[in-house]
Design a protein around this motif. Structure first.
Motif, PDB file in Angstrom:
ATOM      1  N   GLU A 152     -32.684  -2.558 -47.727  1.00  0.00           N
ATOM      2  CA  GLU A 152     -32.400  -1.809 -46.379  1.00  0.00           C
ATOM      3  C   GLU A 152     -31.933  -0.638 -46.404  1.00  0.00           C
ATOM      4  OE1 GLU A 152     -30.084  -5.053 -44.400  1.00  0.00           O
ATOM      5  OE2 GLU A 152     -31.293  -6.649 -45.207  1.00  0.00           O
ATOM      6  N   ALA A 153     -32.213   0.339 -47.191  1.00  0.00           N
ATOM      7  CA  ALA A 153     -31.709   1.507 -47.413  1.00  0.00           C
ATOM      8  C   ALA A 153     -31.938   2.483 -46.254  1.00  0.00           C
ATOM      9  CB  ALA A 153     -31.909   2.460 -48.726  1.00  0.00           C
ATOM     10  N   ARG A 154     -30.614   3.222 -45.501  1.00  0.00           N
ATOM     11  CA  ARG A 154     -30.807   4.394 -44.604  1.00  0.00           C
ATOM     12  C   ARG A 154     -30.282   5.425 -45.130  1.00  0.00           C
ATOM     13  NH1 ARG A 154     -29.163  -1.050 -43.458  1.00  0.00           N
ATOM     14  NH2 ARG A 154     -27.851  -0.506 -41.474  1.00  0.00           N
ATOM     15  N   PHE A 155     -30.866   6.431 -45.089  1.00  0.00           N
ATOM     16  CA  PHE A 155     -30.414   7.995 -45.595  1.00  0.00           C
ATOM     17  C   PHE A 155     -31.337   8.786 -45.105  1.00  0.00           C
ATOM     18  CE2 PHE A 155     -32.934   6.533 -49.217  1.00  0.00           C
ATOM     19  CZ  PHE A 155     -33.741   7.514 -49.412  1.00  0.00           C
ATOM     20  N   ARG A 156     -30.893   9.965 -45.083  1.00  0.00           N
ATOM     21  CA  ARG A 156     -31.836  11.161 -44.227  1.00  0.00           C
ATOM     22  C   ARG A 156     -31.685  12.542 -45.197  1.00  0.00           C
ATOM     23  NH1 ARG A 156     -31.503  15.018 -40.098  1.00  0.00           N
ATOM     24  NH2 ARG A 156     -29.172  14.847 -39.702  1.00  0.00           N
ATOM     25  N   LEU A 157     -32.722  12.920 -45.873  1.00  0.00           N
ATOM     26  CA  LEU A 157     -32.778  14.199 -46.540  1.00  0.00           C
ATOM     27  C   LEU A 157     -33.236  15.601 -45.669  1.00  0.00           C
ATOM     28  CD1 LEU A 157     -34.233  12.920 -49.888  1.00  0.00           C
ATOM     29  CD2 LEU A 157     -31.720  13.075 -49.108  1.00  0.00           C
ATOM     30  N   ALA A 158     -32.474  16.619 -45.828  1.00  0.00           N
ATOM     31  CA  ALA A 158     -32.633  17.592 -44.764  1.00  0.00           C
ATOM     32  C   ALA A 158     -33.370  18.712 -45.450  1.00  0.00           C
ATOM     33  CB  ALA A 158     -31.552  17.827 -43.965  1.00  0.00           C
ATOM     34  N   GLY A 159     -34.530  19.288 -44.809  1.00  0.00           N
ATOM     35  CA  GLY A 159     -34.811  20.726 -45.228  1.00  0.00           C
ATOM     36  C   GLY A 159     -35.543  20.601 -46.655  1.00  0.00           C
ATOM     37  N   ARG A 160     -35.809  21.776 -47.180  1.00  0.00           N
ATOM     38  CA  ARG A 160     -36.298  22.255 -48.539  1.00  0.00           C
ATOM     39  C   ARG A 160     -35.418  21.621 -49.587  1.00  0.00           C
ATOM     40  NH1 ARG A 160     -38.503  27.869 -48.586  1.00  0.00           N
ATOM     41  NH2 ARG A 160     -36.393  28.240 -47.540  1.00  0.00           N
ATOM     42  N   THR A 161     -34.122  21.777 -49.215  1.00  0.00           N
ATOM     43  CA  THR A 161     -33.119  21.383 -50.374  1.00  0.00           C
ATOM     44  C   THR A 161     -33.026  19.739 -50.827  1.00  0.00           C
ATOM     45  OG1 THR A 161     -31.192  21.643 -49.165  1.00  0.00           O
ATOM     46  CG2 THR A 161     -31.943  23.480 -50.226  1.00  0.00           C
ATOM     47  N   LYS A 162     -33.526  18.939 -49.680  1.00  0.00           N
ATOM     48  CA  LYS A 162     -33.386  17.617 -49.689  1.00  0.00           C
ATOM     49  C   LYS A 162     -31.760  17.242 -49.591  1.00  0.00           C
ATOM     50  CE  LYS A 162     -37.787  16.499 -51.444  1.00  0.00           C
ATOM     51  NZ  LYS A 162     -38.435  16.473 -50.034  1.00  0.00           N
ATOM     52  N   GLU A 163     -31.095  17.940 -49.069  1.00  0.00           N
ATOM     53  CA  GLU A 163     -29.366  17.574 -49.041  1.00  0.00           C
ATOM     54  C   GLU A 163     -29.381  16.492 -47.953  1.00  0.00           C
ATOM     55  OE1 GLU A 163     -25.210  19.682 -47.504  1.00  0.00           O
ATOM     56  OE2 GLU A 163     -27.068  20.704 -47.757  1.00  0.00           O
ATOM     57  N   LEU A 164     -28.389  15.502 -48.620  1.00  0.00           N
ATOM     58  CA  LEU A 164     -28.027  14.410 -47.677  1.00  0.00           C
ATOM     59  C   LEU A 164     -27.568  14.888 -46.498  1.00  0.00           C
ATOM     60  CD1 LEU A 164     -26.346  12.013 -50.322  1.00  0.00           C
ATOM     61  CD2 LEU A 164     -28.357  11.383 -48.758  1.00  0.00           C
ATOM     62  N   ALA A 165     -28.208  14.317 -45.312  1.00  0.00           N
ATOM     63  CA  ALA A 165     -27.665  14.786 -43.735  1.00  0.00           C
ATOM     64  C   ALA A 165     -26.990  13.383 -43.228  1.00  0.00           C
ATOM     65  CB  ALA A 165     -28.621  15.566 -43.156  1.00  0.00           C
ATOM     66  N   PRO A 166     -26.145  13.501 -42.211  1.00  0.00           N
ATOM     67  CA  PRO A 166     -25.572  12.199 -41.611  1.00  0.00           C
ATOM     68  C   PRO A 166     -26.900  11.579 -40.672  1.00  0.00           C
ATOM     69  CG  PRO A 166     -24.165  14.591 -41.175  1.00  0.00           C
ATOM     70  CD  PRO A 166     -25.462  14.791 -41.894  1.00  0.00           C
ATOM     71  N   LEU A 167     -26.458  10.360 -40.852  1.00  0.00           N
ATOM     72  CA  LEU A 167     -27.350   9.529 -40.039  1.00  0.00           C
ATOM     73  C   LEU A 167     -27.027   9.408 -38.537  1.00  0.00           C
ATOM     74  CD1 LEU A 167     -27.441   6.216 -42.351  1.00  0.00           C
ATOM     75  CD2 LEU A 167     -29.218   7.696 -41.901  1.00  0.00           C
ATOM     76  N   ASP A 168     -28.150   9.104 -37.570  1.00  0.00           N
ATOM     77  CA  ASP A 168     -27.709   9.213 -36.458  1.00  0.00           C
ATOM     78  C   ASP A 168     -27.232   7.645 -35.760  1.00  0.00           C
ATOM     79  OD1 ASP A 168     -27.759   9.282 -33.604  1.00  0.00           O
ATOM     80  OD2 ASP A 168     -29.921   9.832 -33.346  1.00  0.00           O
ATOM     81  N   LEU A 169     -25.992   7.441 -35.710  1.00  0.00           N
ATOM     82  CA  LEU A 169     -25.608   6.175 -35.531  1.00  0.00           C
ATOM     83  C   LEU A 169     -26.121   5.436 -34.155  1.00  0.00           C
ATOM     84  CD1 LEU A 169     -22.035   6.307 -37.070  1.00  0.00           C
ATOM     85  CD2 LEU A 169     -23.992   5.640 -37.982  1.00  0.00           C
ATOM     86  N   ALA A 170     -26.545   6.409 -33.301  1.00  0.00           N
ATOM     87  CA  ALA A 170     -27.182   5.763 -32.044  1.00  0.00           C
ATOM     88  C   ALA A 170     -28.413   4.840 -32.283  1.00  0.00           C
ATOM     89  CB  ALA A 170     -27.645   6.945 -31.123  1.00  0.00           C
ATOM     90  N   GLU A 171     -28.879   5.037 -33.332  1.00  0.00           N
ATOM     91  CA  GLU A 171     -29.981   4.337 -33.632  1.00  0.00           C
ATOM     92  C   GLU A 171     -29.968   3.234 -34.728  1.00  0.00           C
ATOM     93  OE1 GLU A 171     -33.058   7.059 -35.115  1.00  0.00           O
ATOM     94  OE2 GLU A 171     -33.069   8.312 -33.348  1.00  0.00           O
ATOM     95  N   GLU A 172     -28.607   3.128 -35.228  1.00  0.00           N
ATOM     96  CA  GLU A 172     -28.132   2.306 -36.138  1.00  0.00           C
ATOM     97  C   GLU A 172     -27.053   1.200 -35.545  1.00  0.00           C
ATOM     98  OE1 GLU A 172     -29.559   1.988 -39.295  1.00  0.00           O
ATOM     99  OE2 GLU A 172     -30.723   4.052 -39.461  1.00  0.00           O
ATOM    100  N   GLY A 173     -27.641   0.457 -34.915  1.00  0.00           N
ATOM    101  CA  GLY A 173     -26.545  -0.534 -34.063  1.00  0.00           C
ATOM    102  C   GLY A 173     -25.538  -1.545 -35.011  1.00  0.00           C
TER     103      GLY A 173
END
Length: 290
Positions: A249-270
């Protein structure tokens, strides 16, 4: 070159974050009491018994010494018995706490983990116990912990220090996040022997807003089973590979071309929002203060 050595040490520390693991705990034993100093007790009794008796009162002094020895022996026995009783009381308390820990008593598990996490490089908070499932939050530093430059050897053997790319820096930051997470998971499983899985959230403090306030950002969340971490070749795989191979049940987000870890949107993660909500803002501030 001192700078190159410092940079190399920083990158090596990142690569090895996940490899530290405390030994599994066992039933605690109360320490044995310190032995009573029988000689000191005997000398004290003899000084008291002989006080006022002249050196020529040999018979009286002999009787006084004998009485002093008997009194000293009785006191030593009493002190040893008291020490044994105190140790047995402490051992009983430890046995009760161990039994509660093995039964996953929430108060005992949370208190025990709080003590275990006190000296962690990445502050952590155990926030809930539901049966054999632990809720855990780990606070990691920002990407600034990864140096922007790295030493390397040229083809001629010369030592140079070069700026690394944003992609490389983002990759090392993923190792920081995963390394601290794994180190905390391993400690939690070692200290709480009946916990079978952990719902973990990795948090960092956001950059200050216009009012100078920081807020928690969740970079990663997932569920880890104890059995999934057993048999891992910790020295052969990097932290990010191990996390991906063992998480559910992994949740994470990689942003942009660098694939930097970005904050999750907690509104979608009850469910995740509830987990993070269990960590009070004051507690996060305290964790981040170090």
């Amino acid at each position: 070159m001192a700078e190159a050595q410092e940079l190399n040490a920083a990158f090596q520390a990142i690569l090895h974050l996940h490899q530290s693991a405390p030994p599994p705990v066992g039933p605690p034993l109360a320490p044995e009491p310190a032995p009573v100093d029988g000689g000191a007790v005997r000398r004290r009794h003899q000084r008291t018994a002989l006080r006022g008796l002249g050196i020529f009162k040999r018979a009286e002094r002999a009787r006084a010494r004998l009485a002093a020895d008997l009194a000293a022996e009785s006191e030593v026995d009493e002190l040893n018995g008291r020490n044994r009783t105190d140790r047995e009381r402490v051992q009983t308390e430890l046995d009760h706490r161990w039994a509660a820990l093995c039964d996953n008593d929430p108060d005992v598990v949370l208190c025990t983990l709080a003590e275990a996490f006190e000296d962690n490089e990445a502050p952590a908070a155990a926030v809930s116990v539901d049966g054999s499932v632990l809720g855990l939050a780990v606070l990691v530093p920002g990407i600034e912990v990864v140096p922007e430059r790295m030493p390397r050897r040229t083809d001629t053997g010369a030592l140079v220090i070069q700026r690394i790319t944003k992609t490389t820096r983002a990759a090392f930051y993923r190792l920081v996040v995963c390394g601290h997470l794994l180190a905390t998971l391993r400690e939690a499983f070692a200290v709480a022997p009946s916990i079978t899985s952990i719902r973990a959230a990795v948090i960092r403090q956001s950059a200050p807003d216009q009012d100078g306030r920081r807020r928690p950002e969740c970079l990663f969340a997932g569920r880890f089973a104890r059995h999934a971490l057993e048999g891992v070749l910790w020295a052969q795989a990097n932290a990010a590979e191990i996390v991906i191979d063992t998480v559910n049940e992994a949740r994470f987000r990689l942003a942009g071309r660098t694939k930097e870890l970005a904050p999750l949107d907690l509104a979608e993660e009850g469910e995740l929002a509830l987990l993070l909500g269990a960590v009070e803002s004051e507690e996060l501030a305290t964790l981040g203060a170090d």
